[in-house]
Design a protein around this motif. Structure first.
Motif, short mmCIF file in Angstrom:
data_model
loop_
_atom_site.label_atom_id
_atom_site.label_comp_id
_atom_site.label_asym_id
_atom_site.label_seq_id
_atom_site.Cartn_x
_atom_site.Cartn_y
_atom_site.Cartn_z
N THR A 31 0.85 -1.20 0.00
CA THR A 31 0.00 0.00 0.00
C THR A 31 0.88 1.24 0.00
N THR A 32 0.23 2.39 -0.20
CA THR A 32 1.01 3.63 -0.30
C THR A 32 0.40 4.79 0.48
N ARG A 33 -0.93 4.91 0.49
CA ARG A 33 -1.56 6.16 0.93
C ARG A 33 -1.34 6.46 2.42
N ARG A 34 -1.63 7.73 2.77
CA ARG A 34 -1.42 8.20 4.13
C ARG A 34 -2.17 7.36 5.18
N GLU A 35 -3.40 6.97 4.83
CA GLU A 35 -4.19 6.17 5.78
C GLU A 35 -3.44 4.89 6.16
N TYR A 36 -2.76 4.31 5.18
CA TYR A 36 -2.05 3.06 5.43
C TYR A 36 -0.80 3.30 6.29
N ILE A 37 -0.18 4.46 6.12
CA ILE A 37 0.98 4.78 6.96
C ILE A 37 0.54 4.85 8.42
N ILE A 38 -0.62 5.48 8.63
CA ILE A 38 -1.13 5.63 10.00
C ILE A 38 -1.38 4.26 10.62
N ILE A 39 -1.99 3.37 9.86
CA ILE A 39 -2.28 2.02 10.38
C ILE A 39 -0.97 1.26 10.60
N ALA A 40 -0.08 1.33 9.60
CA ALA A 40 1.16 0.56 9.69
C ALA A 40 2.01 0.99 10.89
N ASN A 41 1.98 2.28 11.22
CA ASN A 41 2.73 2.73 12.40
C ASN A 41 2.22 2.06 13.67
N MET A 42 0.96 1.65 13.65
CA MET A 42 0.41 0.97 14.84
C MET A 42 0.66 -0.54 14.81
N THR A 43 0.61 -1.12 13.62
CA THR A 43 0.62 -2.59 13.56
C THR A 43 1.99 -3.19 13.24
N ASP A 44 2.89 -2.37 12.68
CA ASP A 44 4.14 -2.95 12.19
C ASP A 44 5.37 -2.41 12.91
N ALA A 45 6.41 -3.21 12.83
CA ALA A 45 7.71 -2.77 13.34
C ALA A 45 8.67 -2.72 12.17
N ARG A 46 9.60 -1.76 12.23
CA ARG A 46 10.66 -1.67 11.23
C ARG A 46 12.01 -1.79 11.94
N LEU A 47 13.07 -1.86 11.15
CA LEU A 47 14.39 -2.03 11.76
C LEU A 47 14.75 -0.84 12.64
N PHE A 48 14.44 0.36 12.14
CA PHE A 48 14.73 1.56 12.91
C PHE A 48 13.43 2.36 13.03
N SER A 49 13.45 3.36 13.86
CA SER A 49 12.27 4.22 13.95
C SER A 49 12.72 5.68 13.81
N MET A 50 11.77 6.49 13.43
CA MET A 50 12.06 7.90 13.24
C MET A 50 11.53 8.66 14.44
N ASN A 51 12.40 9.40 15.09
CA ASN A 51 11.93 10.23 16.20
C ASN A 51 11.24 11.44 15.61
N PRO A 52 9.93 11.55 15.83
CA PRO A 52 9.21 12.64 15.17
C PRO A 52 9.65 14.03 15.62
N GLU A 53 10.21 14.13 16.82
CA GLU A 53 10.62 15.44 17.30
C GLU A 53 11.95 15.87 16.71
N THR A 54 12.91 14.95 16.77
CA THR A 54 14.26 15.31 16.30
C THR A 54 14.46 14.97 14.83
N GLN A 55 13.56 14.17 14.28
CA GLN A 55 13.68 13.66 12.92
C GLN A 55 14.98 12.88 12.74
N GLN A 56 15.46 12.30 13.81
CA GLN A 56 16.63 11.44 13.74
C GLN A 56 16.19 9.98 13.80
N VAL A 57 16.96 9.14 13.11
CA VAL A 57 16.67 7.71 13.12
C VAL A 57 17.16 7.12 14.44
#
Lengths: 305, 511
Positions: free
Chosen positions: B50-76
């Motif tokens: 999938t691609t759209r924004r709605e899917y990003i919102i869901i994936a942030n809740m259901t999935d894990a990735r190797l690294f994460s993005m700190n939304p405040e610092t924008q650092q990995v």
């Protein structure tokens, strides 16, 4: 009669295929399904990948013939948007739409028939004027406006019914009223006109002379004939309910065919739009046919004619 | 249609809502369930497809990735991976945690990570992430249970960022349970490793999520999340007024401001990485020797636009600003000390006259979003003498016409998938292979490409500085405004806003 039905059925299928061809061509001119599926900010390479996956890189006429060949074998293809066979999609939702359509028809009958009869029996009185006002209002009010006003009144201010969804019978009350209201004016007016005409006819005078009065006269003699034109209009209105539930289902977030049609059009999901247009066209023609058959069954003169 | 309905009905809904006060609360802390509404359907829970924004919102809740993005610092930051290291120029070694569990209870190992990445780049995978990842990944190799080597096909500065955002990890063999690969294996019954697991999912209707107790990271505060598809914005308004939902996004400004006045609903306005701009046929690709090939005409158009008023009155919400660059100011490499074109219609008229168009010229301006903004832009350009024929169309129609090189100028927008790096907007708009690239400037293309071929951040910054400066100086675009993300949330919900504009429901809590 059988010959007549066969002719009308063949006409229905021809109409459905013609409409589907027009829809296919227009949708392909207006939209690019690959972009619609990929989303606004999709990488062009992803769009190209989707185009190849669904065979959208082939010429339009090749795709239409492909679709037509499948349709003739009963295979209506797979939805680009939902990634499911479109027949499955329709099967999953048709029950919801039929529930809504019949509920709406019930609302129409429950309001329009008594109101039309009252108007006819009280011609040129305030009751007649009130019925006319109801008819004009129901015709003038757009579905989506009525829908949201009812939501505000009966779901937000007085939380009697849910705002949206289709999980329980309570979810269908407001949308059925909205969808049914739009059919009240034609049915009510036909009922009124038909009953006025019947009440002035010779056989009613004869019935009166034989001592029939009031409810007995109305139900046993007048209504049957007055309902003749109403029945055929109701059949056509049922077609409108099935095919015309797009706005109502979208406003109330009901997961039926109407909402599926809107989603498919916005998502350029051509196979789904195709089957829905095919079905809606068939329903309209079938309802007209049903109206003719019902009329013939109710009126022996038509059968002889 | 939805937007039309909203415009017609919005005032009625708002008036009634404001007049009659709060409805009966159904969602909320009582059952520890956050109910969110989205207009776009959720049809597939697998973010690899999938691609759209709605899917990003869901994936942030259901999935894990190797690294994460700190939304405040924008650092990995570390996530499933604890660290990474370049073993040599073309190999990255990634070390994994040993306590990551999938939603079915199984432990995540290096085999799962390698399988996921190798499947994504497989030419038969049809994954939506394939294009992005195959730009830099040749293959992933298991070294031991908790070590993976990523053998690179090319050096790319966004590798770690891609690992933190685009690739959701799957169990080894997920898509290969039968004879043929099953692309839809995770579409409905998703087995992720994120903070929420899927309880039930009815495509296009509702996704029910519950907190995953074995999640390796910080547990979300809210126990359950229900994401409902409600296509009509008016119905969403009614739901939030009735207490049927707690959260809605992409809310039109007027609706957000008015409903936000109710005591039980808050209007939140946050930044969004989406920007809008006019792309001009500076290279004469659509119309050889057309007026837009003259830099004076392009500068005149830049002077004509009253960006600040468009930002304040049409975009609104406080987070929208006038834009002067071909990228969002918070993106890496988006230098701001570039040539700026202040709102000066008189200067615009003078420049047009200097270019030989004292009486202006006719221009087809295409647009597909925010009609009021398009009309304001049209009005501003007509004020300096350019006779605009506004072609307001569906996005697909614009895409087709652009691909056929029929568009001399269009109002575009770009969200950069919430990634604060100029690469995300530059590579699509200034590449020789893109039909969006109308500048015809080979040097800009070279700089943008150069920035993608090195991992040296200083070098990348320099490449982007050159490109963004040139684009502004030559006025290849008319940058317009940055966007605001407007939300309506129940007043009992604490919903933090992040700089990248990505809504993170997993970070919400009850007040």
């Amino acid at each position: 009669m059988l010959n007549y039905i066969a002719q009308r059925a063949a006409l229905a299928i021809a109409v459905a295929f013609t409409v589907s061809l027009a829809a296919f061509v227009l949708l392909n001119i207006a939209t690019d399904p690959a972009y619609a599926i990929a989303g606004e900010d999709a990488d062009p390479e992803v769009v190209e990948q989707i185009r190849q996956r669904f065979g959208l890189d082939r010429p339009v006429w090749v795709r239409y013939l492909d679709w037509l060949g499948g349709a003739l074998r009963g295979d209506f293809g797979v939805s680009y948007y939902w990634n499911k066979p479109v027949a499955t999609l329709v099967a999953e939702r048709v029950g919801t739409t039929l529930t809504l359509a019949f509920s709406a028809l019930f609302v129409t009958i429950a309001i329009a028939i008594p109101l039309g009869a009252l108007a006819a029996l009280n011609r040129n009185t305030w009751i007649d004027r009130f019925a006319l006002w109801v008819a004009v209002s129901a015709q003038a009010v757009p579905n989506f406006w009525l829908g949201l006003i009812l939501i505000i009144l009966f779901a937000v201010m007085l939380p009697i019914f849910p705002v949206s969804g289709d999980a329980t019978w309570r979810h269908f009350v407001l949308p059925a009223f909205v969808l049914g209201a739009s059919s009240v004016p034609p049915v009510m007016r036909l009922m009124r006109t038909g009953l006025i005409e019947v009440m002035g006819s010779d056989y009613i005078r004869t019935a009166r002379a034989k001592g029939f009065r009031g409810t007995a006269l109305l139900t046993r003699h007048a209504l049957r004939n007055a309902l003749l034109p109403v029945v055929s209009v109701l059949a056509v209105q049922l077609g409108h309910k099935v095919g015309g539930s797009v706005i109502t289902e979208s406003v109330f977030a009901i997961n039926g065919l109407g909402r599926l049609a809107l989603q498919s059009i916005l998502g350029a999901d051509i196979p789904t739009v195709q089957i829905l247009i095919f079905i809606f066209a068939l329903v309209f023609v079938a309802m007209n046919l049903l109206a003719d058959i019902l009329n013939a069954a109710l009126d022996p003169r038509l059968r002889i004619g | 249609m939805t937007a039309r309905l909203h415009r017609v009905l919005g005032p009625f809904v708002l008036a009634a809502g404001l007049a009659f006060g709060p409805g009966i609360a159904a969602a909320g802390p009582e059952d520890d369930t956050l109910r969110a509404a989205m207009a776009g359907e959720i049809l597939n829970l697998d973010y690899l497809y999938t691609t759209r924004r709605e899917y990003i919102i869901i994936a942030n809740m259901t999935d894990a990735r190797l690294f994460s993005m700190n939304p405040e610092t924008q650092q990995v930051e570390p996530s499933v991976a604890t660290s990474y290291e370049f073993v040599d120029d073309m190999t990255i070694e990634v070390k994994l945690r040993d306590d990551v569990r999938f939603h079915d209870g199984s432990l995540l190992t290096a085999a799962d990570v390698a399988y996921t990445y190798n499947w994504v780049i497989d030419e038969n995978s049809e994954s939506h992430a394939r294009t992005l990842i195959s730009r830099w990944l040749d293959r992933a190799e298991v070294i031991d249970d908790h070590t993976v080597h990523f053998h690179l096909a090319a050096v790319n500065p966004l590798i770690i960022r891609d690992m933190s955002q685009r690739v959701a990890l799957r169990k080894d063999g997920t898509y290969h349970q039968g004879d043929e690969p099953d692309f839809d294996a995770m579409a409905i019954d998703l087995i992720g490793a994120g903070p929420y697991r899927v309880v039930s999912f009815n495509p296009g209707v509702e996704a029910v999520l519950e907190r995953f107790d074995d999640y390796f990271g910080d547990a979300p505060e809210i126990g359950n999340v229900v994401v409902r598809t409600i296509p009509d914005i008016g119905t969403q308004q009614a739901e939030i007024m009735a207490g049927g939902i707690d959260w809605m996004f992409n809310v039109p400004l007027d609706v957000a401001q008015n409903l936000g006045m109710r005591p039980d609903i808050d209007h939140l306005a946050g930044p969004d990485l989406r920007v809008s701009f006019i792309v001009l046929d500076a290279g004469g690709i659509v119309q050889e020797d057309g007026p837009l090939t003259d830099v004076r005409v392009r500068r005149a158009m830049n002077h004509a636009i009253n960006r600040d008023e468009i930002a304040e009155f049409l975009m609104g919400g406080g987070a929208s600003e006038g834009l002067h660059t071909a990228c969002h100011p918070v993106q890496f490499g988006c230098v701001q000390d570039v040539m700026r074109y202040d709102y000066d219609p008189q200067r615009g008229r003078e420049l047009l006259a200097e270019a030989g168009y004292p009486d202006g010229f006719d221009l087809d301006l295409w647009a597909y979003r925010e009609r009021p903004v398009s009309e304001a832009v049209m009005s501003d350009l007509e004020a300096i003498g350019i006779n605009i024929n506004l072609r307001y169309v569906q996005l697909e129609t614009l895409n087709q016409a652009r691909a056929a090189q029929e568009i001399p100028a269009y109002i575009g927008t770009w969200g950069s998938s919430g990634v604060p790096d100029t690469a995300l907007i530059a590579r699509v708009h200034f590449s020789d292979t893109s039909d969006r690239h109308l500048s015809g400037d080979a040097e800009v293309v070279e700089w943008v490409l150069g920035a993608e071929q090195t991992a040296d951040q200083d070098a990348r910054y320099e490449f982007y500085r050159q490109a963004i400066t040139r684009i502004a100086e030559q006025a290849y675009w008319v940058p317009l405004v940055t966007y605001t993300a407007n939300y309506l949330v129940s007043s009992n919900l604490n919903f933090p806003l992040d700089n990248d504009g990505v809504p993170r429901l997993e970070n919400a809590s009850w007040r």
